[in-house]
Design a protein around this motif. Structure first.
Motif, mmCIF file in Angstrom:
data_model
loop_
_atom_site.group_PDB
_atom_site.id
_atom_site.type_symbol
_atom_site.label_atom_id
_atom_site.label_comp_id
_atom_site.label_asym_id
_atom_site.label_seq_id
_atom_site.Cartn_x
_atom_site.Cartn_y
_atom_site.Cartn_z
ATOM 1 N N MET A 63 16.965 86.202 88.770
ATOM 2 C CA MET A 63 17.806 85.004 89.168
ATOM 3 C C MET A 63 17.081 84.073 90.056
ATOM 4 O O MET A 63 17.890 83.103 90.566
ATOM 5 N N ASN A 65 14.976 82.109 90.846
ATOM 6 C CA ASN A 65 14.366 80.670 91.023
ATOM 7 C C ASN A 65 15.387 79.770 90.538
ATOM 8 O O ASN A 65 15.577 78.425 90.777
ATOM 9 N N ILE A 66 16.537 80.438 90.157
ATOM 10 C CA ILE A 66 17.767 79.533 89.770
ATOM 11 C C ILE A 66 18.891 79.546 90.712
ATOM 12 O O ILE A 66 19.913 78.826 90.621
ATOM 13 N N ILE A 67 18.881 80.485 91.673
ATOM 14 C CA ILE A 67 20.000 80.417 92.603
ATOM 15 C C ILE A 67 20.029 79.482 93.514
ATOM 16 O O ILE A 67 19.241 79.246 94.362
ATOM 17 N N PRO A 68 21.213 78.691 93.709
ATOM 18 C CA PRO A 68 21.256 77.668 94.559
ATOM 19 C C PRO A 68 21.228 78.020 95.900
ATOM 20 O O PRO A 68 21.987 78.874 96.306
ATOM 21 N N VAL A 75 26.435 84.270 95.685
ATOM 22 C CA VAL A 75 25.763 84.609 94.434
ATOM 23 C C VAL A 75 25.523 86.370 94.466
ATOM 24 O O VAL A 75 25.805 87.295 93.488
ATOM 25 N N ILE A 78 28.564 88.426 94.210
ATOM 26 C CA ILE A 78 29.140 88.537 93.234
ATOM 27 C C ILE A 78 28.498 89.649 92.461
ATOM 28 O O ILE A 78 28.779 90.617 91.669
ATOM 29 N N VAL A 79 26.974 89.706 92.558
ATOM 30 C CA VAL A 79 26.189 90.547 91.659
ATOM 31 C C VAL A 79 26.552 92.038 92.258
ATOM 32 O O VAL A 79 26.909 92.694 91.288
ATOM 33 N N ILE B 3 13.600 72.877 88.555
ATOM 34 C CA ILE B 3 14.965 72.363 88.634
ATOM 35 C C ILE B 3 15.205 72.206 90.180
ATOM 36 O O ILE B 3 14.658 73.044 90.896
ATOM 37 N N THR B 5 17.132 72.794 92.728
ATOM 38 C CA THR B 5 18.337 73.759 93.232
ATOM 39 C C THR B 5 19.169 73.314 94.231
ATOM 40 O O THR B 5 20.183 74.001 94.663
ATOM 41 N N ASP B 6 18.801 72.480 94.842
ATOM 42 C CA ASP B 6 19.378 71.900 96.125
ATOM 43 C C ASP B 6 20.625 70.878 95.990
ATOM 44 O O ASP B 6 21.526 70.553 96.769
ATOM 45 N N TYR B 10 24.121 70.663 90.620
ATOM 46 C CA TYR B 10 23.591 72.075 90.128
ATOM 47 C C TYR B 10 24.542 73.170 90.651
ATOM 48 O O TYR B 10 24.597 74.298 90.149
ATOM 49 N N THR B 11 24.707 73.235 92.178
ATOM 50 C CA THR B 11 25.442 74.319 92.880
ATOM 51 C C THR B 11 26.688 74.413 92.070
ATOM 52 O O THR B 11 27.131 75.585 91.562
ATOM 53 N N PHE B 14 26.154 75.899 88.567
ATOM 54 C CA PHE B 14 25.840 77.151 88.531
ATOM 55 C C PHE B 14 27.117 78.069 88.998
ATOM 56 O O PHE B 14 27.203 79.289 88.233
ATOM 57 N N MET B 18 28.539 81.247 86.425
ATOM 58 C CA MET B 18 28.635 82.447 87.121
ATOM 59 C C MET B 18 29.825 82.947 86.915
ATOM 60 O O MET B 18 29.983 84.184 86.449
ATOM 61 N N VAL B 22 30.552 86.245 84.702
ATOM 62 C CA VAL B 22 30.900 87.457 85.306
ATOM 63 C C VAL B 22 32.185 87.521 84.936
ATOM 64 O O VAL B 22 32.681 89.073 84.664
#
Lengths: 215, 249
Positions: A63, A65-68, A75, A78-79, B3, B5-6, B10-11, B14, B18, B22
């Motif tokens: 993940m 590259n896609i985690i803000p 995140v 949570i993982v 992308i 991501t900042d 998007y945050t 995401f 998530m 989860v």
């Protein structure tokens, strides 16, 4: 082609010695102090961390590259928490006895700073395979110290190893106790772990002066 | 495609994705496994109650060993002759009394309401056992257990367990060398339900004195031990009226 390149092997071997998570990176000290009064608890904790570290590092790496950036710590938390709960639930359903032994450790794993530390320092910047090796390596490095500390504390504090009396019976005064030897009650309490870890750090840095920080 | 991501949007997306992923994963697991987990917990309770009255697979010098999960239901109906629920002055039979959650009942007491207190009457080799459930606080989290009494209020066996006591220290309340010490102690001091104190330095590590309402404490586990003492005292006092009747008979 070899399965592990030299670099890969180092990912596993370094944390065992010169880049040990506990004695060099000073990560995961809290659990090393808390649960090492017995060898068995140390081993169980080490296995649990090995599993979560290996898997968690892979998930975070996939993940990465896609985690803000703004919520990356959340995140990561949570993982770890999800992994731990999933494992706990599966054990509760299929290996209830084992899950009872582990229950205490579940909370400790989630808050174990080795895991967060390796996510931050390694998995976020490397591919899944290398992250997996890094996770395994660091978990093993953690395990080595835990087992050493657990061994010393249980032997000197209770005169047992894995719960088996190896020095004789302290109450009936058999074995070593017949000579007037006594268990050291101090070894059972957490400060003793701090001292044992301190001695390990001292020995390690004496053997390899390169590890000593310059002032 | 790169992308950004900042970006805030998007945050937020995401985070939302998530949570859904989860959340559904955990919900799926929990509902899929819940029946198995519930069954395991039911077996465990039966094993614990039987353990307290001495129905277990313990061998000399070994660790704690319960009757197997494959036979526990048969053993439970064989040895537990009666399950009672005590609510105020009324006592009724209830074959599912062992499923009553003591934590909830104690919360009712704190609110000033009348609790439903379960009690089990076991019979083994002609001896009758009155088994009382216990629930209390250790150092970190809940501790609980069962104590089996004979008609003279002498402990015939106990079982303790905990949720999160320190491994190697307080967690050892569920070990045999701690639990076995309670057997033979009386919970009575004259006519008072004093329970049994987990005492430091009572100079009786083998627990040879059985008339002092004390057992030797675990090193490094003072607060867990105090929790055990408090739990026993509170629990036996909840059943005072019933136990008085048992003694009169």
């Amino acid at each position: 082609m070899a399965l592990l390149t030299k670099k890969d092997t180092n990912l596993i071997l370094d944390p065992l010695t010169d880049n040990n998570p506990i004695t060099i990176q000073v990560l995961g000290i809290c659990s090393a102090l808390a649960i090492t009064a017995e060898l068995k608890a140390s081993v169980v904790m080490a296995i649990a961390v090995l599993f979560v570290m290996g898997l968690g590092n892979v998930v975070i790496s996939l993940m990465r590259n896609i985690i803000p950036a703004k919520i990356k710590i959340i995140v990561q938390l949570i993982v770890v928490a999800t992994l731990v709960i999933v494992v706990d639930q599966i054990l509760k359903a299929f290996a209830y006895e084992l899950s009872k032994t582990l229950s205490v450790f579940v909370g400790l794993i989630i808050t174990n700073c080795i895991i967060m530390g390796r996510f931050e320092a390694f998995a976020l910047a490397n591919g899944p395979w290398r992250s997996f090796l890094d996770g395994i390596g660091n978990a093993l490095g953690y395990a080595v110290i835990l087992v050493i500390v657990g061994f010393i504390r249980e032997l000197l504090g209770s005169g047992t190893l894995f719960g088996y009396a190896v020095l004789g019976d302290p109450i009936a005064k058999t074995g070593l106790y017949a000579t007037g030897y006594e268990n050291n009650g101090f070894m059972i309490i957490p400060p003793a772990a701090l001292i044992v870890v301190g001695i390990i750090i001292w020995v390690q840095r004496t053997r390899n002066p390169a590890l000593v920080e310059e002032n | 495609m790169a992308i950004n991501t900042d970006k805030n949007i998007y945050t937020v997306i995401f985070a939302a994705v998530m949570v859904v992923v989860v959340g559904s994963l955990l919900a799926f697991m929990a509902s899929g496994l819940s029946s198995r987990i519930k069954e395991n917990e039911r077996f465990e309770k039966q094993q614990n109650i039987l353990y307290a009255m001495g129905v277990n697979d313990n061998v000399e010098d070994g660790g704690v060993s319960f009757v197997g999960t494959d036979v526990v239901e048969n053993e439970f109906s064989k040895y537990i002759k009666k399950q009672l629920v005590i609510k105020g002055d009324s006592i009724i039979d209830d074959n599912e009394a062992y499923l009553i959650d003591m934590k909830r009942q104690l919360a009712l007491i704190n609110k000033g309401e009348t609790p439903e207190l379960p009690l089990f009457i076991g019979e083994k080799d002609g001896e009758e056992y009155h088994i009382i459930p216990m629930y209390g606080k250790g150092l970190w989290d809940a501790i609980w257990g069962f104590v089996a009494l004979d008609k003279d209020m002498v402990v015939q066996g106990v079982f303790f367990d905990h949720k999160g006591e320190t491994p190697g220290l307080g967690a050892n309340i569920n070990q045999r060398y701690f639990m076995d010490d309670f057997t033979g102690e009386s919970i009575l001091q004259d006519t008072r339900y004093a329970g049994i104190d987990v005492a430091k330095g009572n100079n009786d590590p083998l627990n040879e004195r059985k008339d002092d309402n004390k057992v030797d404490a675990l090193a490094g586990a003072t607060i867990t031990g105090d929790g055990v003492s408090a739990m026993i005292k509170q629990s036996v006092n909840l059943y005072k009226d019933y136990l008085n009747k048992v003694r009169e008979n």
